[in-house]
Enzyme design. Structure first.
Site, PDB file in Angstrom:
ATOM      1  N   TYR A  22      43.267-106.609  28.770  1.00  0.00           N
ATOM      2  CA  TYR A  22      42.488-105.433  28.354  1.00  0.00           C
ATOM      3  C   TYR A  22      42.203-105.450  26.847  1.00  0.00           C
ATOM      4  CZ  TYR A  22      41.800-100.396  27.360  1.00  0.00           C
ATOM      5  OH  TYR A  22      41.355 -99.180  26.913  1.00  0.00           O
ATOM      6  N   TYR A 151      61.575-103.096  27.150  1.00  0.00           N
ATOM      7  CA  TYR A 151      60.223-103.383  26.654  1.00  0.00           C
ATOM      8  C   TYR A 151      60.181-103.202  25.138  1.00  0.00           C
ATOM      9  CZ  TYR A 151      55.345-102.579  25.491  1.00  0.00           C
ATOM     10  OH  TYR A 151      54.117-102.615  24.875  1.00  0.00           O
ATOM     11  N   ARG A 231      50.149 -87.452  23.723  1.00  0.00           N
ATOM     12  CA  ARG A 231      50.026 -88.850  23.303  1.00  0.00           C
ATOM     13  C   ARG A 231      48.832 -89.005  22.358  1.00  0.00           C
ATOM     14  NH1 ARG A 231      54.176 -88.703  25.072  1.00  0.00           N
ATOM     15  NH2 ARG A 231      55.262 -89.961  26.630  1.00  0.00           N
ATOM     16  N   ASP A 295      59.911 -90.829  29.171  1.00  0.00           N
ATOM     17  CA  ASP A 295      58.725 -90.304  28.492  1.00  0.00           C
ATOM     18  C   ASP A 295      59.118 -89.281  27.423  1.00  0.00           C
ATOM     19  OD1 ASP A 295      56.498 -91.565  29.479  1.00  0.00           O
ATOM     20  OD2 ASP A 295      56.126 -90.107  31.076  1.00  0.00           O
TER      21      ASP A 295
HETATM   22  N1  UDP Z   1      50.992 -89.679  33.013  1.00  0.00           N
HETATM   23  C1  UDP Z   1      50.869 -88.740  34.037  1.00  0.00           C
HETATM   24  N2  UDP Z   1      50.461 -89.172  35.259  1.00  0.00           N
HETATM   25  C2  UDP Z   1      50.157 -90.468  35.528  1.00  0.00           C
HETATM   26  C3  UDP Z   1      50.265 -91.418  34.475  1.00  0.00           C
HETATM   27  C4  UDP Z   1      50.693 -90.984  33.229  1.00  0.00           C
HETATM   28  O1  UDP Z   1      51.136 -87.549  33.850  1.00  0.00           O
HETATM   29  O2  UDP Z   1      49.817 -90.790  36.663  1.00  0.00           O
HETATM   30  C5  UDP Z   1      51.424 -89.225  31.682  1.00  0.00           C
HETATM   31  C6  UDP Z   1      52.684 -89.910  31.170  1.00  0.00           C
HETATM   32  O3  UDP Z   1      53.829 -89.227  31.590  1.00  0.00           O
HETATM   33  C7  UDP Z   1      52.483 -89.863  29.662  1.00  0.00           C
HETATM   34  C8  UDP Z   1      50.957 -89.914  29.494  1.00  0.00           C
HETATM   35  O4  UDP Z   1      50.412 -89.569  30.760  1.00  0.00           O
HETATM   36  O5  UDP Z   1      52.910 -88.636  29.138  1.00  0.00           O
HETATM   37  C9  UDP Z   1      50.451 -91.290  29.093  1.00  0.00           C
HETATM   38  O6  UDP Z   1      51.006 -92.255  29.989  1.00  0.00           O
HETATM   39  P1  UDP Z   1      50.506 -93.739  30.043  1.00  0.00           P
HETATM   40  O7  UDP Z   1      51.271 -94.422  31.152  1.00  0.00           O
HETATM   41  O8  UDP Z   1      49.021 -93.774  30.118  1.00  0.00           O
HETATM   42  O9  UDP Z   1      50.904 -94.359  28.636  1.00  0.00           O
HETATM   43  P2  UDP Z   1      52.321 -94.405  27.870  1.00  0.00           P
HETATM   44  O10 UDP Z   1      52.349 -93.204  26.970  1.00  0.00           O
HETATM   45  O11 UDP Z   1      53.418 -94.425  28.888  1.00  0.00           O
HETATM   46  O12 UDP Z   1      52.227 -95.674  27.091  1.00  0.00           O
END
Ligand code: UDP
Length: 336
Positions: A22, A151, A231, A295
């Protein structure tokens, strides 16, 4: 040329490891626009051959020293950019060996091939996950680095190795710590294509397009104004542009450094869903889910340092624009 020696010739050829993924594929495209020759090395474990729109493609793995030796023998690289890594936090907890092997050990293979072949400039895809649980917001470079999953550790270990490789061997590097990469090429040439998809914006847009039935919000009981996680979403081309500036910085004899890279704006999960409703005009059904393990409530970058030192400015800072580009990409995929 010895490592650390000033580079007097313009940047001509760059090795992009993970250029079919990506972020890497947008970078390869941008390097093409800038007139730089590119060799992409990718094992296609998650990338796509047809996402490499510029330069030469080599199908291979950085775990394989013979492949590395061949690629480095056949080209004279001015710099190496490394995007190839596993990125799923939850999986890294279940299977840390996979993450330490690929993200750390295989990166050392790459760095050692650079040593052997006297390539002295390196751009590394790092992550906000090196900081662990935020102690304050927004997160600047001085924030304590205490990863809470393998990670994050695998990336921080590379950052440490890079500091040591500079001290001992003169390898110059820039680590860019991404917050949430999002969006797509504005002309839908490229976009996000993870399988399985775990990222919020593409999942919401798949729910909008009917590709999936709904989106689950992972928790509404966080200490944020609307209860959902906040975020920092940064447009993929703004991210690529930051890498271009970092390359030029190294080319101009810049010292080893690291930058946090985000928009500096925090958006809650709820506000991203609302943006997607505005942009797509679709209802987007939502389910309420449990918190996802690991998270933090809020992750927002302080990107002042990269703005100040490299002159980086996001061109697509607005959330609706990021979502609109991702939506165009989602629609173009559906149509093709
Ligand atoms: N999130 C959510 N539902 C989903 C996927 C992600 O509520 O199906 C939330 C997740 O808990 C986080 C935000 O969206 O707060 C961003 O998640 P993502 O996986 O896109 O990126 P990350 O912050 O984990 O790198």
């Amino acid at each position: 040329m010895q490592w650390g020696e000033p580079m007097t010739t313009p940047l001509k050829t760059v090795l992009v490891v993970g250029g079919a993924g990506y972020i890497g594929s947008h970078m390869v495209w941008l390097l093409g626009q800038k007139g730089v020759d590119v060799v992409t090395l990718d094992n296609l474990s998650s990338g796509h051959r047809d996402a490499v729109l510029h330069g030469k493609f080599v199908h291979g793995d950085i775990a394989d020293r013979l492949v590395l030796d061949k690629v480095f023998s056949e080209h004279k690289f001015d710099a190496v950019m490394h995007f190839a890594s596993f990125i799923q936090v939850g999986e890294s907890v279940q299977d840390p060996a996979k993450y330490y092997q690929n993200n750390f050990t295989n990166t050392l293979n790459l760095l050692n091939a650079m040593r052997t072949h006297n390539v002295g400039r390196f751009i590394f895809s790092s992550t906000a996950a090196i900081f662990g649980e935020p102690e304050y917001s927004s997160i600047d470079e001085a924030h304590p680095k205490r990863p809470i999953n393998p990670y994050g550790w695998s990336k921080l270990m590379v950052e440490q190795a890079l500091a040591d490789y500079d001290r001992a061997y003169g390898l110059k590097s820039v680590c860019l710590r991404y917050f949430n990469a999002a969006g797509a090429h504005p002309d839908s040439l490229l976009g996000e294509r993870h399988d399985p998809e775990t990222h919020l914006i593409p999942l919401i847009l798949q729910a909008a397009s009917g590709h999936r039935q709904n989106i689950t919000v992972f928790g509404r009981d966080y200490k944020t104004p609307d209860g959902t996680c906040i975020r920092d979403y940064i447009h993929i081309l703004d991210l690529a542009e930051a890498h271009w500036l970092a390359l030029q910085y190294l080319q101009a004899d810049g010292q080893t450094t690291a930058f946090n890279l985000g928009n500096g704006n925090g958006y809650s999960v709820e506000s991203v869903i609302q943006a997607a409703r505005r942009v797509t005009g679709k209802a987007i059904p939502v389910l309420e889910g449990q918190r996802r393990e690991g998270d933090p409530a809020q992750l927002v970058a302080n990107a002042d340092e990269i703005k100040l030192r490299l002159g980086w400015q996001p061109a697509y800072a607005d959330l609706d624009t990021i979502v609109a580009h991702a939506w165009q990409w989602e629609c173009s995929r559906k149509a093709s």
